[in-house]
Design a protein around this motif. Structure first.
Motif, PDB file in Angstrom:
ATOM      1  N   LEU A  51       0.840  -1.201   0.000  1.00  0.00           N
ATOM      2  CA  LEU A  51       0.000   0.000   0.000  1.00  0.00           C
ATOM      3  C   LEU A  51       0.866   1.238   0.000  1.00  0.00           C
ATOM      4  N   ASP A  52       0.520   2.180  -0.852  1.00  0.00           N
ATOM      5  CA  ASP A  52       1.081   3.531  -0.823  1.00  0.00           C
ATOM      6  C   ASP A  52      -0.063   4.455  -0.456  1.00  0.00           C
ATOM      7  N   VAL A  53      -0.027   5.027   0.745  1.00  0.00           N
ATOM      8  CA  VAL A  53      -1.158   5.817   1.231  1.00  0.00           C
ATOM      9  C   VAL A  53      -1.348   7.104   0.444  1.00  0.00           C
ATOM     10  N   THR A  54      -0.342   7.496  -0.345  1.00  0.00           N
ATOM     11  CA  THR A  54      -0.470   8.717  -1.143  1.00  0.00           C
ATOM     12  C   THR A  54      -1.047   8.453  -2.529  1.00  0.00           C
ATOM     13  N   ASP A  55      -1.345   7.199  -2.840  1.00  0.00           N
ATOM     14  CA  ASP A  55      -1.827   6.798  -4.163  1.00  0.00           C
ATOM     15  C   ASP A  55      -3.279   6.345  -4.041  1.00  0.00           C
ATOM     16  N   ALA A  56      -4.201   7.104  -4.625  1.00  0.00           N
ATOM     17  CA  ALA A  56      -5.626   6.793  -4.502  1.00  0.00           C
ATOM     18  C   ALA A  56      -5.962   5.416  -5.049  1.00  0.00           C
ATOM     19  N   SER A  57      -5.318   5.002  -6.126  1.00  0.00           N
ATOM     20  CA  SER A  57      -5.609   3.687  -6.690  1.00  0.00           C
ATOM     21  C   SER A  57      -5.114   2.571  -5.772  1.00  0.00           C
ATOM     22  N   GLY A 105      -3.605  10.926   3.215  1.00  0.00           N
ATOM     23  CA  GLY A 105      -3.654   9.466   3.280  1.00  0.00           C
ATOM     24  C   GLY A 105      -4.662   8.979   4.294  1.00  0.00           C
ATOM     25  N   ALA A 106      -4.668   9.591   5.474  1.00  0.00           N
ATOM     26  CA  ALA A 106      -5.643   9.215   6.505  1.00  0.00           C
ATOM     27  C   ALA A 106      -7.065   9.513   6.042  1.00  0.00           C
ATOM     28  N   MET A 107      -7.263  10.663   5.410  1.00  0.00           N
ATOM     29  CA  MET A 107      -8.605  11.037   4.961  1.00  0.00           C
ATOM     30  C   MET A 107      -9.108  10.097   3.860  1.00  0.00           C
ATOM     31  N   GLN A 108      -8.203   9.611   3.017  1.00  0.00           N
ATOM     32  CA  GLN A 108      -8.613   8.671   1.983  1.00  0.00           C
ATOM     33  C   GLN A 108      -8.938   7.295   2.553  1.00  0.00           C
ATOM     34  N   LEU A 109      -8.242   6.911   3.603  1.00  0.00           N
ATOM     35  CA  LEU A 109      -8.424   5.571   4.149  1.00  0.00           C
ATOM     36  C   LEU A 109      -9.580   5.463   5.134  1.00  0.00           C
ATOM     37  N   ILE A 110      -9.953   6.556   5.772  1.00  0.00           N
ATOM     38  CA  ILE A 110     -11.032   6.476   6.761  1.00  0.00           C
ATOM     39  C   ILE A 110     -12.316   5.906   6.162  1.00  0.00           C
ATOM     40  N   PRO A 111     -12.801   6.384   5.012  1.00  0.00           N
ATOM     41  CA  PRO A 111     -14.046   5.809   4.480  1.00  0.00           C
ATOM     42  C   PRO A 111     -13.912   4.340   4.073  1.00  0.00           C
ATOM     43  N   VAL A 112     -12.687   3.887   3.837  1.00  0.00           N
ATOM     44  CA  VAL A 112     -12.446   2.496   3.474  1.00  0.00           C
ATOM     45  C   VAL A 112     -12.385   1.605   4.705  1.00  0.00           C
ATOM     46  N   VAL A 113     -11.680   2.067   5.740  1.00  0.00           N
ATOM     47  CA  VAL A 113     -11.368   1.226   6.891  1.00  0.00           C
ATOM     48  C   VAL A 113     -12.358   1.387   8.040  1.00  0.00           C
ATOM     49  N   THR A 147       2.209  21.127  11.638  1.00  0.00           N
ATOM     50  CA  THR A 147       0.940  21.491  11.006  1.00  0.00           C
ATOM     51  C   THR A 147       0.190  20.257  10.533  1.00  0.00           C
ATOM     52  N   SER A 148       0.911  19.296   9.977  1.00  0.00           N
ATOM     53  CA  SER A 148       0.261  18.080   9.485  1.00  0.00           C
ATOM     54  C   SER A 148      -0.367  17.281  10.617  1.00  0.00           C
ATOM     55  N   LYS A 149       0.307  17.230  11.755  1.00  0.00           N
ATOM     56  CA  LYS A 149      -0.234  16.446  12.869  1.00  0.00           C
ATOM     57  C   LYS A 149      -1.408  17.172  13.548  1.00  0.00           C
ATOM     58  N   ALA A 150      -1.352  18.499  13.602  1.00  0.00           N
ATOM     59  CA  ALA A 150      -2.509  19.239  14.104  1.00  0.00           C
ATOM     60  C   ALA A 150      -3.712  19.006  13.184  1.00  0.00           C
ATOM     61  N   ALA A 151      -3.458  18.984  11.874  1.00  0.00           N
ATOM     62  CA  ALA A 151      -4.532  18.706  10.917  1.00  0.00           C
ATOM     63  C   ALA A 151      -5.058  17.290  11.085  1.00  0.00           C
ATOM     64  N   LEU A 152      -4.173  16.326  11.308  1.00  0.00           N
ATOM     65  CA  LEU A 152      -4.606  14.946  11.519  1.00  0.00           C
ATOM     66  C   LEU A 152      -5.512  14.845  12.743  1.00  0.00           C
ATOM     67  N   ASN A 153      -5.166  15.570  13.806  1.00  0.00           N
ATOM     68  CA  ASN A 153      -6.021  15.558  14.996  1.00  0.00           C
ATOM     69  C   ASN A 153      -7.434  16.038  14.667  1.00  0.00           C
ATOM     70  N   MET A 154      -7.546  17.058  13.828  1.00  0.00           N
ATOM     71  CA  MET A 154      -8.860  17.544  13.409  1.00  0.00           C
ATOM     72  C   MET A 154      -9.583  16.511  12.548  1.00  0.00           C
ATOM     73  N   VAL A 155      -8.842  15.873  11.653  1.00  0.00           N
ATOM     74  CA  VAL A 155      -9.427  14.811  10.816  1.00  0.00           C
ATOM     75  C   VAL A 155     -10.080  13.752  11.696  1.00  0.00           C
ATOM     76  N   VAL A 156      -9.384  13.327  12.722  1.00  0.00           N
ATOM     77  CA  VAL A 156      -9.902  12.274  13.605  1.00  0.00           C
ATOM     78  C   VAL A 156     -11.106  12.771  14.406  1.00  0.00           C
ATOM     79  N   ALA A 157     -10.997  13.974  14.952  1.00  0.00           N
ATOM     80  CA  ALA A 157     -12.107  14.528  15.745  1.00  0.00           C
ATOM     81  C   ALA A 157     -13.361  14.686  14.901  1.00  0.00           C
TER      82      ALA A 157
END
Length: 222
Positions: A51-57, A105-113, A147-157
């Protein structure tokens, strides 16, 4: 037998998650990008998926491979580090690399996982960092990473509200002796992962969307 998915498990914290869960008898599915990473996962007893989390396919392909699974635990460990501070503007390529791996990558995987975690009423942990905690920031070191990790925290919340039968939470592993953390870090990988696993196991509805330290303490000032 519990089923565990570890996303980004070729080395360090991700590999240790795979090793510890497999050693306790869980069925572990774990991902890596490289042949070497896949081989390391197989060596610890995990079912290794590329898996490459940066690759949508690639993300879509993982969804197909996981079809019908029920995940008791899922972990998003994939991430990229950067060290530049605010005295230098980030190059677009470097910014995109960090944000794609750590956030998109996290935002793409959440609806899948996440639906597969809901099916087991399980827990979905995202490895964040205390460096993403706004209230405790004391320097600009690693500002793109912060900045990326602060954004990830918002993604999860935010995402936690859409999957109420699962517990989604962001987790700081502490300062760990890995390639990213360096040799001076106070925690070794096994200590951090053991504590993170205990925190995940203890998490309930009250922790949905929370940002927790490896030992279970909640970050009150994000």
């Amino acid at each position: 037998m519990a089923t565990v998915l570890v996303i980004g498990a070729s080395r360090g914290i991700g590999l240790e998650f795979a090793r510890q869960y497999a050693a306790e008898g869980a069925r572990v599915i774990a991902t890596a990008r490289s042949d070497d990473g896949l081989a390391r996962l197989q060596a610890v007893g995990a079912q290794a998926l590329r898996l490459d989390v940066t690759d949508a396919s690639s993300v879509s392909g993982l969804g197909w491979q996981l079809d019908g699974e029920k995940l008791d635990v899922a972990l998003y460990v994939a991430g990229v580090y950067s060290t530049d501070g605010a005295t230098v503007p980030p190059a677009r390529e470097a910014f995109d690399r960090v944000m794609h791996a750590n956030v998109l990558g996290a935002m793409q995987l959440i609806p899948v996982v996440a639906p597969l975690v809901e099916a087991a009423q399980g827990r979905f942990g995202f490895i964040s960092s205390q460096m993403g905690c706004i209230g405790t920031t004391r320097s600009s070191y690693g500002w793109v990473y912060r900045t990326s990790k602060a954004a990830l925290n918002m993604v999860v919340a935010a995402a936690a509200h859409d999957y109420p039968r699962a517990v989604l939470l962001a987790l700081s592993p502490g300062w760990v002796r890995t390639d990213m953390g360096g040799p001076s870090a106070p925690l070794d990988v096994s200590q951090s992962v053991s504590a993170l696993r205990a925190t995940l196991a203890a998490a309930g509805p009250a922790q949905r969307g929370a940002f927790l330290d490896y030992d279970g303490r909640r970050f009150e000032s994000w």
